[in-house]
Design a protein around this motif. Structure first.
Motif, PDB file in Angstrom:
ATOM      1  N   PRO A   1      93.988   9.520  41.096  1.00 19.41           N
ATOM      2  CA  PRO A   1      93.674   9.000  42.431  1.00 19.41           C
ATOM      3  C   PRO A   1      94.768   8.089  42.975  1.00 19.41           C
ATOM      4  CG  PRO A   1      91.760   8.832  40.994  1.00 19.41           C
ATOM      5  CD  PRO A   1      92.907   9.253  40.127  1.00 19.41           C
TER       6      PRO A   1
ATOM      7  N   ASP B   1      89.081   7.385  38.425  1.00 21.73           N
ATOM      8  CA  ASP B   1      88.182   8.026  39.390  1.00 21.73           C
ATOM      9  C   ASP B   1      86.730   7.567  39.279  1.00 21.73           C
ATOM     10  OD1 ASP B   1      87.431   9.309  37.062  1.00 21.73           O
ATOM     11  OD2 ASP B   1      88.204  11.269  37.653  1.00 21.73           O
TER      12      ASP B   1
ATOM     13  N   PHE C   1      84.039  12.047  46.289  1.00 25.30           N
ATOM     14  CA  PHE C   1      85.327  11.373  46.109  1.00 25.30           C
ATOM     15  C   PHE C   1      85.855  10.823  47.436  1.00 25.30           C
ATOM     16  CE2 PHE C   1      89.948  11.326  45.813  1.00 25.30           C
ATOM     17  CZ  PHE C   1      90.150  10.669  44.619  1.00 25.30           C
TER      18      PHE C   1
END
Length: 401
Positions: free
Chosen positions: A287, A336, A345
């Motif tokens: 990420p 994450d 997400f």
């Protein structure tokens, strides 16, 4: 770490190396002595350590300035012999083999950590085998089941102590870096087994730059911990050998491909110049970090071309990301688990940016924990989470125009 505590650990490890004591038993002894000696040393008291080898046994006696209650001794990962309470003695079988003492505390901690993980794997396998035997037994099932539950409880209690020390060993304290404040918060999926696959490493290179590695190994439990530890150690070794920053992810993947063929992990690397605030990022399927500025809108630091992590096809970082931490800016790295607690997400990253802006003035030491707490207000998907903040202290740099 208190200097006398570091010396105590070195003496214990040297005695175990001379006696051929296995790394797992050495780890339990070091943890037990550390838990007993650290409060006394922090209070300014004196302790003494005596070691001797007779009849195939290594005798280790730790003398404290006060007696230790039986209830406290029972929680130690390695139980001492019965004694007067203030002097505690352990007897460990020796072997003819002699092992060189670890070169430094970090090497010893890594060796003992891997030994503890291997032992935990063995205990888990023993437990599975025992349960399988119980399933095939036609008589005495109830009695054996009660015994199993008792053993499980004993294992949980023993592992709780070991895991606390293991967690500290796996998650190093922040290094001292001029002009930078560092903070981190770790939230495990299972509080009773804090050894998931989310690990980090940070250290200062010989040129003064700060290097940060954040790894999220696929899976949970001790296997993913071993994988993540392997990745962080490999990256540290390659970085200190001077390999180019942009090649570290790909080179690590190639190095580990034959050693750990089943290992898969996302990874993000940060290289920070404390003098200028220049930040370079290499991401492998991880990420995007957040760049937080006082009074401004936080932004995600995405690479033009997203790289791939360890164990993925064509691993590496084809494009690096850059930013400058001006005085008062903060860089937030995370796994994450921080943004996927609600199984969305994109929604998680949007919420993270909003929360980062709302808490931009929070002290660096408190920011990672506060963000994790608020992001996990609703947990539909539980996962290990690491949030790590790097703040450039005002007065040590000027914002670029």
């Amino acid at each position: 770490m208190h200097p006398d505590l570091a010396r105590l650990r070195r003496l214990l490890r040297a005695a175990c190396a001379e006696g051929g004591v296995p790394a797992y038993e050495r780890a339990r002894l070091v943890v037990a002595a550390t838990l007993l000696a650290e409060p006394a040393l922090d209070a300014g008291a004196k302790i003494t350590l005596e070691t001797s080898t007779t009849d195939g046994l290594l005798a280790v006696t730790l003398r404290l300035p006060y007696p230790v209650a039986r209830s406290q001794r029972d929680w130690l990962p390695l139980l001492p012999d019965a004694g007067d309470g203030a002097g505690l003695t352990w007897h460990l079988p020796t072997t003819p083999a002699r092992h060189p003492a670890p070169a430094d505390d970090a090497e010893a901690t890594r060796e003992e950590t891997l030994a503890l993980i291997a032992r935990a794997d063995g205990l888990a396998q023993e437990q599975r085998e025992l349960k399988h035997e119980l399933a095939e037994t036609n008589s005495g099932v109830l009695a054996m089941y009660v015994e199993l539950e008792q053993r499980d409880e004993q294992l949980r209690r023993a592992h709780a102590v070991i895991f606390r020390e293991l967690e500290d060993a796996l998650r190093p304290p922040p290094p001292a870096v001029p002009s930078l404040e560092l903070a981190v918060h770790y939230s495990p999926t299972d509080p009773d087994s804090p050894t998931g696959g989310d690990l980090y490493d940070w250290f200062v290179l010989p040129d003064g730059h700060l290097h940060i590695t954040l790894v999220d190994a696929v899976g949970h439990g001790v296997t993913s911990t071993r994988h993540a530890l392997t990745v962080t150690h490999a990256i540290r070794t390659l970085a200190l050998e001077g390999h180019p920053f942009r090649d570290l992810v790909a080179r690590t993947a190639r190095t580990l491909a034959t050693i750990e063929p089943d290992l898969m992990a996302t990874v993000i690397l940060a290289r920070i110049d404390p003098a200028t605030g220049d930040v370079t990022l290499a991401s492998g399927s991880h990420p995007a970090p957040v760049h937080l500025t006082p009074g401004g809108d936080p932004r995600l630091l995405r690479s033009p071309v997203v790289g791939r992590g360890i164990g993925f096809p064509d691993p590496g970082t084809p494009e690096l990301a850059h930013c400058v931490l001006a005085a008062g800016d903060t860089l937030l790295l995370y796994t994450d688990g921080l943004v996927e607690s609600r199984k969305d997400f994109q929604e998680g990253q949007t919420r993270l940016l909003a929360l980062a802006r709302a808490h931009a003035t929070l002290a660096t030491a408190d920011l990672p924990r506060e963000l994790v707490t608020r992001m996990h207000d609703v947990v539909l998907h539980a996962d290990d989470t690491v949030a790590l903040a790097v703040h450039r202290i005002p007065g040590h740099g000027k914002r670029n125009p």
